[in-house]
Design a protein around this motif. Structure first.
Motif, PDB file in Angstrom:
ATOM      1  N   VAL A  74      36.306  37.172  39.010  1.00  0.00           N
ATOM      2  CA  VAL A  74      37.623  36.542  38.920  1.00  0.00           C
ATOM      3  C   VAL A  74      38.642  37.560  38.430  1.00  0.00           C
ATOM      4  CG1 VAL A  74      38.985  34.736  37.782  1.00  0.00           C
ATOM      5  CG2 VAL A  74      36.669  34.226  38.581  1.00  0.00           C
ATOM      6  N   LEU A  75      38.271  38.305  37.375  1.00  0.00           N
ATOM      7  CA  LEU A  75      39.174  39.330  36.867  1.00  0.00           C
ATOM      8  C   LEU A  75      39.413  40.421  37.906  1.00  0.00           C
ATOM      9  CD1 LEU A  75      38.063  39.726  33.150  1.00  0.00           C
ATOM     10  CD2 LEU A  75      40.067  38.550  34.063  1.00  0.00           C
ATOM     11  N   GLU A  76      38.384  40.769  38.628  1.00  0.00           N
ATOM     12  CA  GLU A  76      38.551  41.767  39.687  1.00  0.00           C
ATOM     13  C   GLU A  76      39.554  41.289  40.732  1.00  0.00           C
ATOM     14  OE1 GLU A  76      34.734  42.872  41.273  1.00  0.00           O
ATOM     15  OE2 GLU A  76      34.036  43.590  39.333  1.00  0.00           O
ATOM     16  N   GLY A  77      39.530  40.005  41.049  1.00  0.00           N
ATOM     17  CA  GLY A  77      40.493  39.444  41.995  1.00  0.00           C
ATOM     18  C   GLY A  77      41.902  39.393  41.433  1.00  0.00           C
ATOM     19  N   LEU A  78      42.023  39.253  40.121  1.00  0.00           N
ATOM     20  CA  LEU A  78      43.336  39.201  39.485  1.00  0.00           C
ATOM     21  C   LEU A  78      43.952  40.585  39.295  1.00  0.00           C
ATOM     22  CD1 LEU A  78      42.836  36.477  36.727  1.00  0.00           C
ATOM     23  CD2 LEU A  78      44.253  36.321  38.759  1.00  0.00           C
TER      24      LEU A  78
END
Length: 118
Positions: A74-78
């Protein structure tokens, strides 16, 4: 007026009625105070134990938790969305100081500086 009288006013010209403690009243009050003290001590001990455990986990696992967080999909996508819109991580010494301050505030039951701001 003696300490064992009801201090409420009953009307003009009427004397206050004495308060009568039923048999065993003082014993029950002492027992209640002892139980309250014991429960308070148990809660204090539990709070200290939980705070110590949190500190132990933070000390031992901070690098592992950091690594796991950096692998979060999720953080990678953000990342592309928030790139350039956030500050750098705290330096390690300042980070440890802030963690210690948080633990001290927890131990002293001091609310967050941000609490109530909205």
């Amino acid at each position: 007026m003696s300490p064992n009288t009801d201090r409420r006013r009953l009307g003009h010209g009427q004397a206050p009625s004495p308060v009568v403690c039923p048999p065993g009243c003082h014993r029950e009050r002492s027992l209640l105070e002892a139980i309250t003290t014991e429960l308070g001590n148990m809660l204090d001990d539990a709070f200290v134990a939980v705070s110590k455990r949190i500190k132990d986990v933070m000390d031992k696992e901070s690098s592992e938790l950091s690594r796991i967080t950096h692998e979060d999909p999720v953080l990678e996508g953000l990342e592309p969305i928030i790139e350039g819109r956030r500050g750098e991580p705290f330096p390690p010494a300042l980070y440890q100081e802030l963690v210690q301050e948080a633990l001290d505030r927890i131990e002293k039951q001091v609310p967050s500086r941000l609490q109530g701001q909205g």
